[in-house]
Motif scaffolding. Structure first.
Motif, PDB file in Angstrom:
ATOM      1  N   GLU A 207      11.875   3.072  -0.593  1.00 27.53           N
ATOM      2  CA  GLU A 207      11.292   2.251   0.967  1.00 27.53           C
ATOM      3  C   GLU A 207      11.346   3.520   1.269  1.00 27.53           C
ATOM      4  OE1 GLU A 207      12.511  -0.613   4.200  1.00 27.53           O
ATOM      5  OE2 GLU A 207      13.861  -0.478   2.381  1.00 27.53           O
ATOM      6  N   MET A 208      12.081   4.453   1.247  1.00 27.32           N
ATOM      7  CA  MET A 208      11.905   6.314   2.264  1.00 27.32           C
ATOM      8  C   MET A 208      11.006   6.536   1.743  1.00 27.32           C
ATOM      9  SD  MET A 208      15.096   5.377   4.501  1.00 27.32           S
ATOM     10  CE  MET A 208      14.581   7.316   5.579  1.00 27.32           C
ATOM     11  N   THR A 209      10.803   6.516   0.897  1.00 29.98           N
ATOM     12  CA  THR A 209       9.575   7.549  -0.076  1.00 29.98           C
ATOM     13  C   THR A 209       8.111   7.858   0.352  1.00 29.98           C
ATOM     14  OG1 THR A 209      10.550   7.608  -2.471  1.00 29.98           O
ATOM     15  CG2 THR A 209      12.166   8.706  -1.372  1.00 29.98           C
ATOM     16  N   ALA A 210       8.296   5.706   0.135  1.00 30.14           N
ATOM     17  CA  ALA A 210       6.723   4.944  -0.732  1.00 30.14           C
ATOM     18  C   ALA A 210       5.656   5.443   0.486  1.00 30.14           C
ATOM     19  CB  ALA A 210       6.534   3.526  -0.320  1.00 30.14           C
ATOM     20  N   ARG A 211       4.413   5.613   0.500  1.00 37.03           N
ATOM     21  CA  ARG A 211       3.815   6.635   1.268  1.00 37.03           C
ATOM     22  C   ARG A 211       2.788   5.686   1.764  1.00 37.03           C
ATOM     23  NH1 ARG A 211       1.222  11.785  -1.449  1.00 37.03           N
ATOM     24  NH2 ARG A 211       3.602  13.140  -1.868  1.00 37.03           N
ATOM     25  N   ASP A 212       2.622   4.302   1.215  1.00 36.30           N
ATOM     26  CA  ASP A 212       2.008   3.188   1.417  1.00 36.30           C
ATOM     27  C   ASP A 212       2.684   2.246   1.501  1.00 36.30           C
ATOM     28  OD1 ASP A 212       1.264   1.232  -0.997  1.00 36.30           O
ATOM     29  OD2 ASP A 212       2.225   3.346  -1.506  1.00 36.30           O
ATOM     30  N   GLU A 213       1.693   1.582   2.927  1.00 38.63           N
ATOM     31  CA  GLU A 213       2.994   0.253   3.704  1.00 38.63           C
ATOM     32  C   GLU A 213       2.851  -1.311   2.765  1.00 38.63           C
ATOM     33  OE1 GLU A 213       4.521  -1.734   6.321  1.00 38.63           O
ATOM     34  OE2 GLU A 213       3.748  -0.103   6.150  1.00 38.63           O
ATOM     35  N   GLU A 214       2.061  -1.272   1.537  1.00 39.37           N
ATOM     36  CA  GLU A 214       2.558  -1.658   0.849  1.00 39.37           C
ATOM     37  C   GLU A 214       3.488  -1.565  -0.827  1.00 39.37           C
ATOM     38  OE1 GLU A 214       0.115  -5.003  -2.188  1.00 39.37           O
ATOM     39  OE2 GLU A 214      -1.038  -2.726  -1.476  1.00 39.37           O
ATOM     40  N   THR A 215       4.190  -0.497  -0.801  1.00 35.61           N
ATOM     41  CA  THR A 215       5.053  -0.141  -1.595  1.00 35.61           C
ATOM     42  C   THR A 215       6.347  -1.060  -0.970  1.00 35.61           C
ATOM     43  OG1 THR A 215       4.243   0.934  -3.357  1.00 35.61           O
ATOM     44  CG2 THR A 215       5.905   1.326  -3.380  1.00 35.61           C
ATOM     45  N   ARG A 216       6.492   0.146   0.367  1.00 35.36           N
ATOM     46  CA  ARG A 216       7.354  -0.120   1.206  1.00 35.36           C
ATOM     47  C   ARG A 216       7.634  -0.542   1.545  1.00 35.36           C
ATOM     48  NH1 ARG A 216       5.252   4.277   4.376  1.00 35.36           N
ATOM     49  NH2 ARG A 216       4.126   2.971   5.752  1.00 35.36           N
ATOM     50  N   ARG A 217       7.328  -1.684   2.254  1.00 36.83           N
ATOM     51  CA  ARG A 217       7.166  -4.032   1.960  1.00 36.83           C
ATOM     52  C   ARG A 217       7.667  -4.428   0.496  1.00 36.83           C
ATOM     53  NH1 ARG A 217       2.992  -5.057   4.099  1.00 36.83           N
ATOM     54  NH2 ARG A 217       1.713  -5.786   2.263  1.00 36.83           N
ATOM     55  N   ALA A 218       6.828  -4.199  -0.191  1.00 35.83           N
ATOM     56  CA  ALA A 218       7.640  -4.753  -1.698  1.00 35.83           C
ATOM     57  C   ALA A 218       9.126  -3.906  -1.860  1.00 35.83           C
ATOM     58  CB  ALA A 218       6.801  -3.772  -2.861  1.00 35.83           C
ATOM     59  N   ALA A 219       9.525  -2.832  -1.753  1.00 36.72           N
ATOM     60  CA  ALA A 219      10.998  -2.249  -1.907  1.00 36.72           C
ATOM     61  C   ALA A 219      12.070  -2.271  -1.311  1.00 36.72           C
ATOM     62  CB  ALA A 219      10.760  -0.529  -1.780  1.00 36.72           C
ATOM     63  N   GLU A 220      11.206  -3.216   0.538  1.00 34.46           N
ATOM     64  CA  GLU A 220      11.869  -3.561   1.140  1.00 34.46           C
ATOM     65  C   GLU A 220      12.517  -5.498   0.581  1.00 34.46           C
ATOM     66  OE1 GLU A 220      14.663  -5.255   4.678  1.00 34.46           O
ATOM     67  OE2 GLU A 220      14.295  -3.278   3.445  1.00 34.46           O
ATOM     68  N   GLU A 221      11.421  -6.425  -0.048  1.00 30.69           N
ATOM     69  CA  GLU A 221      11.406  -7.452  -0.663  1.00 30.69           C
ATOM     70  C   GLU A 221      12.651  -6.855  -1.688  1.00 30.69           C
ATOM     71  OE1 GLU A 221       9.557 -11.262  -1.687  1.00 30.69           O
ATOM     72  OE2 GLU A 221       8.177  -9.083  -1.730  1.00 30.69           O
ATOM     73  N   LEU A 222      12.893  -5.865  -2.248  1.00 24.16           N
ATOM     74  CA  LEU A 222      13.409  -5.970  -3.693  1.00 24.16           C
ATOM     75  C   LEU A 222      15.024  -5.920  -3.038  1.00 24.16           C
ATOM     76  CD1 LEU A 222      13.820  -5.625  -6.425  1.00 24.16           C
ATOM     77  CD2 LEU A 222      12.919  -3.494  -6.086  1.00 24.16           C
ATOM     78  N   ARG A 223      14.830  -3.970  -1.485  1.00 24.58           N
ATOM     79  CA  ARG A 223      16.366  -4.532  -1.641  1.00 24.58           C
ATOM     80  C   ARG A 223      17.083  -5.260  -0.517  1.00 24.58           C
ATOM     81  NH1 ARG A 223      19.336  -3.366   2.819  1.00 24.58           N
ATOM     82  NH2 ARG A 223      17.058  -3.465   4.280  1.00 24.58           N
ATOM     83  N   ALA A 224      16.644  -6.435  -0.081  1.00 24.23           N
ATOM     84  CA  ALA A 224      16.908  -7.628   0.942  1.00 24.23           C
ATOM     85  C   ALA A 224      17.025  -8.412  -0.483  1.00 24.23           C
ATOM     86  CB  ALA A 224      16.184  -8.642   1.845  1.00 24.23           C
ATOM     87  N   ASN A 225      16.316  -8.894  -1.295  1.00 23.14           N
ATOM     88  CA  ASN A 225      16.634  -9.707  -3.203  1.00 23.14           C
ATOM     89  C   ASN A 225      18.259  -9.028  -3.260  1.00 23.14           C
ATOM     90  OD1 ASN A 225      14.692 -11.412  -2.297  1.00 23.14           O
ATOM     91  ND2 ASN A 225      13.358 -10.589  -3.166  1.00 23.14           N
ATOM     92  N   GLY A 226      18.249  -7.394  -3.230  1.00 28.41           N
ATOM     93  CA  GLY A 226      19.218  -7.246  -4.438  1.00 28.41           C
ATOM     94  C   GLY A 226      20.270  -7.221  -3.716  1.00 28.41           C
ATOM     95  N   CYS A 227      20.395  -7.137  -1.833  1.00 29.73           N
ATOM     96  CA  CYS A 227      22.030  -7.551  -1.188  1.00 29.73           C
ATOM     97  C   CYS A 227      21.941  -9.409  -1.136  1.00 29.73           C
ATOM     98  CB  CYS A 227      21.628  -6.631   0.249  1.00 29.73           C
ATOM     99  SG  CYS A 227      20.910  -4.836   0.630  1.00 29.73           S
ATOM    100  N   GLN A 228      21.047  -9.740  -0.642  1.00 31.24           N
ATOM    101  CA  GLN A 228      21.547 -11.480  -1.190  1.00 31.24           C
ATOM    102  C   GLN A 228      22.085 -11.705  -2.580  1.00 31.24           C
ATOM    103  OE1 GLN A 228      18.283 -13.704  -0.193  1.00 31.24           O
ATOM    104  NE2 GLN A 228      19.757 -15.614  -0.346  1.00 31.24           N
ATOM    105  N   ALA A 229      21.544 -10.938  -3.399  1.00 32.09           N
ATOM    106  CA  ALA A 229      22.222 -11.420  -5.084  1.00 32.09           C
ATOM    107  C   ALA A 229      23.907 -11.032  -4.883  1.00 32.09           C
ATOM    108  CB  ALA A 229      21.248 -10.607  -6.072  1.00 32.09           C
ATOM    109  N   LEU A 230      24.215  -9.923  -3.899  1.00 32.63           N
ATOM    110  CA  LEU A 230      25.324  -9.147  -4.134  1.00 32.63           C
ATOM    111  C   LEU A 230      26.262 -10.464  -3.445  1.00 32.63           C
ATOM    112  CD1 LEU A 230      24.500  -5.432  -3.533  1.00 32.63           C
ATOM    113  CD2 LEU A 230      25.995  -6.545  -5.791  1.00 32.63           C
ATOM    114  N   GLU A 231      25.969 -10.908  -2.416  1.00 33.83           N
ATOM    115  CA  GLU A 231      26.303 -12.120  -1.996  1.00 33.83           C
ATOM    116  C   GLU A 231      27.399 -12.534  -2.114  1.00 33.83           C
ATOM    117  OE1 GLU A 231      27.854 -11.420   1.273  1.00 33.83           O
ATOM    118  OE2 GLU A 231      27.019  -9.088   2.424  1.00 33.83           O
ATOM    119  N   GLU A 232      25.784 -13.440  -2.376  1.00 34.51           N
ATOM    120  CA  GLU A 232      26.458 -14.558  -3.594  1.00 34.51           C
ATOM    121  C   GLU A 232      26.849 -13.838  -4.621  1.00 34.51           C
ATOM    122  OE1 GLU A 232      22.446 -15.753  -5.430  1.00 34.51           O
ATOM    123  OE2 GLU A 232      22.030 -17.044  -3.503  1.00 34.51           O
TER     124      GLU A 232
END
Length: 381
Positions: A207-232
């Motif tokens: 998310e920090m190094t991606a150059r295009d907005e679509e990739t950053r958005r996908a990375a952010e969603e992946l990170r958020a899902n991963g954090c939720q998975a950790l909580e569960e």
């Protein structure tokens, strides 16, 4: 010793003991009623009573108290009959010391009731009746005392010992299950959490190094899902540790996600969802609410995979003692992403629901769709 091993040993011993009890009763019956005619103490009526009394013994495990009361009632009937009409049950011309109780079934009925009925105090009442009728205090003899002790009191003590043994086995089984859950919790924490944490970190880096907005958005969603998975995952580990006697208190402190978020996610990908919530969500504990969230999440995931175009209705009723969750979808209007699933998701849900004392039912609905229903019981404080 594992729970399966302990359970198998217990079942095997119970079956062997049941077979031996029935065999012993039949053998004692034969000894009681078969012999040279000049030594036979029972009349024809007495033999019929003895044989009849053995029959209910097959229910000694299902209805132990009823069996021993039937035996006591039979003994009362024998005693009253002999007192009113001597010689009807016992041929006193041949034997003056025969017990006026069903000799063949009494020890096994007493032992079975003591070992299988929870309230042993209630069992002592018919046991005492049998002992007194066996003694016949109005005609007390030493031989009769010895016979009554052997046929009534000794089996009662043996039955109490068997009940104590069964309680010990139950404790061993629960302890073994708790140990397995604690080991599973440690394994999940050490292996799965490590891998998911790496995935979250890598997604954050992307998310920090991606150059295009679509990739950053996908990375952010992946990170958020991963954090939720950790909580569960932390919550599941906490439940397992609580089952193993290692409560950490983290389950109640973990944030509980809202069901409306799941509805919004499904709607955004083309799955229309109607959410109906009754009662105050605050009545439910954090563990129950998170389990309800996981049920709805798995159900909506299955709809997206196997029932494209279907409409979904989520109905949750919160109560002080339990929470009821229902997810129903209409028939699909197109082929799913896969023809069939492994079913492991629902199996895992059932295991998770059972850990908090709830029940889950899932299957095709009469309308042609699918339903997932669960009742989640509040933990006893």
């Amino acid at each position: 010793m594992t729970p399966n091993t302990v359970g198998h040993v217990t079942i095997t011993r119970d079956r062997v003991f049941d077979a031996l009890s029935l065999t012993g009763a039949i053998a004692l019956l034969i000894v009681s009623v078969v012999g040279p005619p000049e030594n036979l103490a029972y009349t024809g009526v007495g033999i019929a009573v003895q044989v009849m009394a053995v029959g209910p013994l097959v229910f000694r495990r299902l209805a132990p108290l009823a069996v021993i009361w039937f035996t006591a009632a039979t003994a009362i009937g024998m005693s009253i009959t002999e007192l009113v009409a001597p010689g009807t049950i016992i041929d006193l011309a041949h034997d003056h010391g025969t017990l006026w109780i069903p000799q063949a079934v009494t020890p096994f009925a007493v032992c079975g009731a003591m070992s299988h009925y929870r309230n042993q105090t209630a069992v002592w009442i018919p046991t005492g009746v049998l002992f007194i009728l066996g003694l016949r205090p109005w005609e007390l003899t030493g031989a009769r005392i010895a016979q009554s002790l052997i046929l009534v009191i000794v089996p009662a003590v043996i039955g109490m010992s068997i009940a104590a043994r069964d309680r010990t086995y139950k404790v061993l089984m629960e302890s073994a299950r708790a140990d397995e859950r604690a080991k599973l919790a440690a394994e999940m924490h050490d292996v799965v959490t490590h891998r998911v944490s790496l995935m979250v970190l890598q997604a954050g880096g992307l998310e920090m190094t991606a150059r295009d907005e679509e990739t950053r958005r996908a990375a952010e969603e992946l990170r958020a899902n991963g954090c939720q998975a950790l909580e569960e995952l932390r919550e599941v580990v906490a439940i397992l540790r609580e089952q193993g006697g290692e409560s950490t208190g983290k389950t109640a402190q973990a944030p509980v996600p809202e069901l409306s978020t799941l509805v919004s996610e499904s709607t955004s990908v083309g799955v229309p969802v109607e959410l109906v919530e009754e009662g105050a969500a605050g009545q439910a504990s954090a563990v129950v609410r998170r389990t309800a969230h996981r049920i709805v999440q798995e159900a909506l995931t299955n709809v997206r995979k196997h029932a494209p175009g279907a409409k979904v209705r989520v109905h949750v009723t919160y109560g002080p003692s339990d929470t009821r969750v229902s997810v129903r979808n209409s028939p699909p209007i197109g082929p799913g992403l896969s023809l069939a699933g492994s079913g492991s998701g629902l199996d895992n849900l059932r295991e998770r629901v059972s850990m908090i004392g709830g029940t889950l039912d899932a299957g095709p609905s009469s309308e042609g769709g699918f339903h997932v229903s669960a009742t989640l019981t509040e933990p006893v404080s």
